[in-house]
Design a protein around this motif. Structure first.
Motif, short mmCIF file in Angstrom:
data_model
loop_
_atom_site.label_atom_id
_atom_site.label_comp_id
_atom_site.label_asym_id
_atom_site.label_seq_id
_atom_site.Cartn_x
_atom_site.Cartn_y
_atom_site.Cartn_z
N TRP A 56 7.21 7.13 -0.46
CA TRP A 56 6.08 6.23 -0.25
C TRP A 56 4.86 6.68 -1.05
N LEU A 113 1.58 1.48 -7.12
CA LEU A 113 0.72 0.36 -6.70
C LEU A 113 -0.70 0.56 -7.20
N THR A 169 -2.67 -8.62 -2.85
CA THR A 169 -1.27 -8.40 -2.45
C THR A 169 -0.88 -6.94 -2.63
N LEU A 182 0.17 -4.19 0.34
CA LEU A 182 1.35 -3.30 0.31
C LEU A 182 0.94 -1.84 0.40
N TYR A 183 -0.14 -1.50 -0.25
CA TYR A 183 -0.65 -0.12 -0.18
C TYR A 183 -1.04 0.23 1.24
#
Length: 896
Positions: free
Chosen positions: A24, A31, A381, A385-386
């Motif tokens: 992650w 990201l 977006t 997600l982050y």
């Protein structure tokens, strides 16, 4: 400018730091990179093409449109209802032009530019104009917060140290050796258990095992070849597993390539606790440098573990960093989404410049509105997600025990079950590295395992301390016995147990000495010396030591360091204990060591400690004990009643016990032959009369006391042969002393004697007389007439001015010390003393020159016939040491 070396080191640091980034974190880094690209793209477009186009909305108010049209021939009002009615012939009429539409604004180009600039700042929302820059700043903040724990000073040092250690563990050839050994041993256990479950008789397991289980474990250990830790920092190998040193004989670091059957069959035991496999050193041999590096790495890992387990600062910083990133994402999303609709294509502008342009309202279009809107949606977006990944990170941290790490997987391997559990920062770092590659923790566990370290030490000792080297270190002591001394080794070398002719073994400062059943090979071993060395003995070895060991010397700091197996050596004849045995704060009845009841053959007991009373355990061996020595190091021995039961003692030494009178318990020791009370505080010897019934007493040593006078009762000691009164405060000698006709050695050095009585002639058997360090001015001639057995005479450090010529009658004299006197010449009769030939006389050089040449040469030049000196008796005043008798009491002296 940056050098290539700086860039290479930066690249290496980045490649190694990604080991601590889980999936992650890597995803979030990508990201953030995408967010940076979006913001940079939007900013670039905004700087190059951003503008608005504006047109006025309200028309100019006019009343006479037709007059205006007729009066201005150059302008034509283009209204759809007012067309000129000009008659043109049909054959020459051109095609009519397209009908123009719209209305005339009467604005010049500069006015349009001016209005566009004014409306860009007044009508266009600020978010449309500064969104790319804000997004760029936010992306940079997120990027910095994502790597904050790598640069925070309390964390960065530990992280770099951990990555360095991890790289060393992966590069070390010992890592592959240990994991290979663990996999093979686990496979042997598995096969043994299967045979037991099937009910088949256990078969000897050979080293040529090639089952799929072992192959899978070995091959899985090196499955990841893209690990950045495989890259050596010295650029020797890049992107390939590190190969060991040249001494490994083409041993590949990939454990799956190990050929287990290269050593032939080797049977093993089937019981699980004692299961052992063949020596792995037969598969591969590490050279000295690799062994030293592995040992240094063990110590480095041990210190790093102690340092990291003391706090959890990395864990707290990483948690705070994740919470901060989630807070930032929440804040950004909260004020970005409401402004998403503010980016539109059309805007109404009221510039307030009616007097300048004639219009008050304009309709403006933003050329980049559509593109910026799409980029903003993409940015939000990515940001969402982050944020979801940050939520997952925090939940993983809070729901996992990241400050505790247990090697569950490794403990399935039977030889790595001793790997300890970890805590705090070190546990957290291993959890993070497991998200990248779980095999990294396995390689680190090799250097956390005490068993692995023990195997490495055994291999190092076996290679450095082979049988040939140990035999070369063996020497002979004063009694002609073979002796070996080992100092400051981590443990006993395996080759030691192959020395079958060794008789005396001295071990000093060995931290982990263990005697196994192989001690049975040392058939000649009879004496042990353990100097600050805690030795462990296996049950099989204990039986051998109980039968063979005769003498044991133990030197320790605290009584708790004495191993318990010492008191079970029922064949022991001699025991020496040197250390702190006394109890502080009172008189203890026992010394807290253990019972001596099993030492039923003990004859000699030497205790060097700080006792306040004779321990009760000593009385348990009173029936067999013949010699007891207590050297108390200046501590006063208060209670001696325990000595009454030792009626079999023939020698008693009580040195440095602060005794002020002769102990009365000595009267019960009727078999006593030697009484040694040196280094005490005796001032009077009135109790000598009570020693009359000790008819076997032949040696009495009272030197280094404070005796002022020798009583006449000394004459009752008729059996006395050795009397030592040196270093006292005697001023005269009683005539009763010279009635001891059996006296052979008389030591009176270091007193205050001014004359030697002529009664000395009664001691016809006297062989040694020491009068050094007194105040004598002359020697009686009767000494040289009647004491013809005299062999050693020491009168150094006196005031003697003349040596009688009767010294020539002492035909047995072979040692004469005349130094530091008032002599002016030496008698030439010394040349008749054949025993003094070749250096038997000690005197100043100028006095020797006063002798005739033939006498001087006789006394100074050694000859082959002087070999009789090696057989002369031992003397306290003239000690003699042959080359084979030099020994050292400690390792430090031997090194000096």
């Amino acid at each position: 400018m940056f050098t290539l070396s700086e860039l290479a080191s930066l690249n290496h640091h980045q490649s190694s730091s990604k080991l601590l980034k889980p999936w992650w974190e890597v995803f979030m880094d990508y990201l953030v990179v995408l967010m940076l690209m979006v913001s940079v793209l939007a900013g670039t477009v905004l700087l190059s093409r951003d503008r608005v186009v504006c047109l006025p909305l309200d028309p100019i108010i006019t009343t006479n449109t037709s007059d205006h049209i007729s009066s201005t021939g150059s302008h034509v009002a283009l209204a759809p209802s007012s067309k000129p009615s000009i008659h043109i012939p049909h054959d020459i009429r051109p095609n009519p032009p397209p009908t123009p539409r719209g209305r005339r604004t009467h604005l010049a180009y500069q006015q349009y530019v001016y209005i566009s600039q004014v409306c860009y700042h007044e009508a266009l929302p600020w978010f449309s104009r500064f969104f790319p820059y804000i997004a760029l700043l936010q992306s940079v903040v997120l990027l910095a917060s994502g790597t904050f724990w790598f640069h925070f000073p309390p964390c960065s040092a530990r992280l770099e140290h951990f990555l360095t250690i991890l790289a060393k563990c992966c590069e070390s050839p010992w890592t592959s050796r240990a994991l290979s050994h663990a996999a093979r041993q686990d496979n042997i256990y598995t096969q043994a258990e299967k045979e037991e479950e099937d009910g088949r008789p256990p078969q000897p397991v050979h080293m040529s095992i090639s089952s799929s289980a072992a192959h899978m474990k070995l091959s899985s250990l090196d499955s990841s070849t893209d690990n950045p830790l495989w890259k050596r920092t010295d650029s020797v190998l890049i992107a390939t597993p590190p190969s060991p040193c040249p001494s490994t004989r083409s041993y590949n670091s990939s454990l799956s390539s190990i050929y287990l059957s290269s050593q032939g069959p080797m049977p093993i035991a089937l019981s699980r606790p004692s299961l052992m496999i063949g020596n792995p050193r037969q598969v591969i041999s590490l050279d000295k440098s690799d062994q030293e590096q592995a040992r240094a790495l063990f110590e480095r890992v041990r210190r790093f573990r102690t340092h990291c387990e003391s706090s959890d600062v990395i864990y707290k910083v990483y948690l705070a960093q994740s919470i901060f990133k989630l807070f930032m994402v929440t804040l950004i999303v909260s004020y970005t989404i409401p402004r998403l609709n503010s980016i539109s294509f059309t805007h109404t502008c009221h510039p307030g410049e009616h007097d300048l342009v004639g219009y008050s309202t304009f309709e403006c279009t933003h050329a980049l509105a559509s593109l910026l809107h799409k980029l903003l949606v993409a940015y939000v977006t990515l940001l969402a997600l982050y944020g979801l990944l940050n939520i997952y990170t925090i939940s993983w941290i809070l729901h996992s025990s990241l400050r505790q790490y247990s090697f569950h997987m490794l403990k399935e391997l039977c030889s790595l079950r001793d790997v300890p559990d970890l805590s705090n920062d070190l546990a957290f770092l291993l959890h993070m590295s497991d998200q990248y590659d779980p095999l990294l923790a396995q390689r680190l566990s090799v250097f956390l395992s005490p068993v692995s370290e023990s195997r490495l030490l055994e291999e190092s000792l076996e290679k450095r301390w082979g049988e040939e080297k140990l035999r070369s270190m063996t020497s002979l002591d004063a009694e002609g016995r073979s002796r070996l001394q080992l100092v400051a080794l981590p443990r006993l070398p395996p080759a030691l147990f192959s020395l079958s002719q060794l008789q005396v073994l001295k071990l000093e400062l060995i931290t982990d000495a263990r005697f196994t059943a192989q001690v049975a090979n040392m058939t000649a071993l009879r004496e042990f010396h353990l100097y600050h060395c805690t030795a462990a003995v296996d049950p099989a070895a204990l039986g051998v030591l109980q039968e063979r060991l005769e003498a044991l010397h133990l030197t320790f700091t605290q009584a708790a360091e004495i191993p318990s197996w010492v008191f079970s050596l029922h064949g022991l004849n001699e025991l020496h204990l040197s250390g702190r045995l006394g109890n502080e704060g009172g008189v203890a009845r026992n010394w807290g060591l253990g019972s001596l009841r099993q030492l039923r053959h003990l004859r000699i007991l030497v205790i060097r400690g700080m006792l306040q009373r004779v321990p009760g355990e000593v009385c348990e061996v009173a029936s067999s004990l013949v010699r007891l020595e207590i050297q108390n190091e200046g501590t006063r021995l208060l209670v001696l009643t325990g000595l009454k039961r030792m009626v079999g003692l023939t020698e008693l030494q009580l040195q440095d016990c602060q005794l002020e009178r002769l102990p009365s318990v000595v009267l019960a020791l009727t078999n006593l032959r030697t009484l040694d009370l040196r280094h005490n505080n005796l001032r009077t010897l009135e109790e000598l009369l009570s020693l009359a019934h000790l008819q076997r007493l032949s040696c009495l040593r009272l030197s280094y006391n404070c005796v002022l006078a020798l009583p006449a009762s000394v004459g009752v000691l008729r059996s006395l042969e050795f009397l030592d009164l040196a270093n006292n405060q005697l001023r005269s000698l009683p005539p009763a002393l010279f009635t001891l006709h059996r006296l052979r050695r008389l030591l009176l050095a270091g007193n205050l004697l001014r004359e030697l009585p002529v009664e000395i002639k009664a001691l016809n058997l006297l062989t040694e007389l020491d009068l050094s360090g007194n105040r004598l001015e002359s020697l009686p001639p009767e000494l040289f007439i009647h004491c013809l057995e005299l062999r050693i005479l020491n009168v150094a450090h006196n005031s003697i001015s003349l040596l009688p010529s009767g010294v020539a009658a002492l035909s047995h004299l072979f040692s004469l010390d005349l130094r530091s006197n008032s002599l002016e010449e030496l008698p030439a009769e010394l040349g008749r003393c054949s025993g003094l030939r070749g250096g038997g006389i000690l005197v100043e050089e100028w006095l020797l020159r006063s002798l005739p040449c033939h006498v001087r040469d006789f006394l100074t030049i050694p000859s082959s016939s002087c070999s009789v000196r090696s057989s002369r008796p031992e003397s306290d005043s003239f000690p003699y040491f042959s080359p084979s008798q030099w020994s050292f009491s400690s390792a430090l002296e031997s090194q000096i």
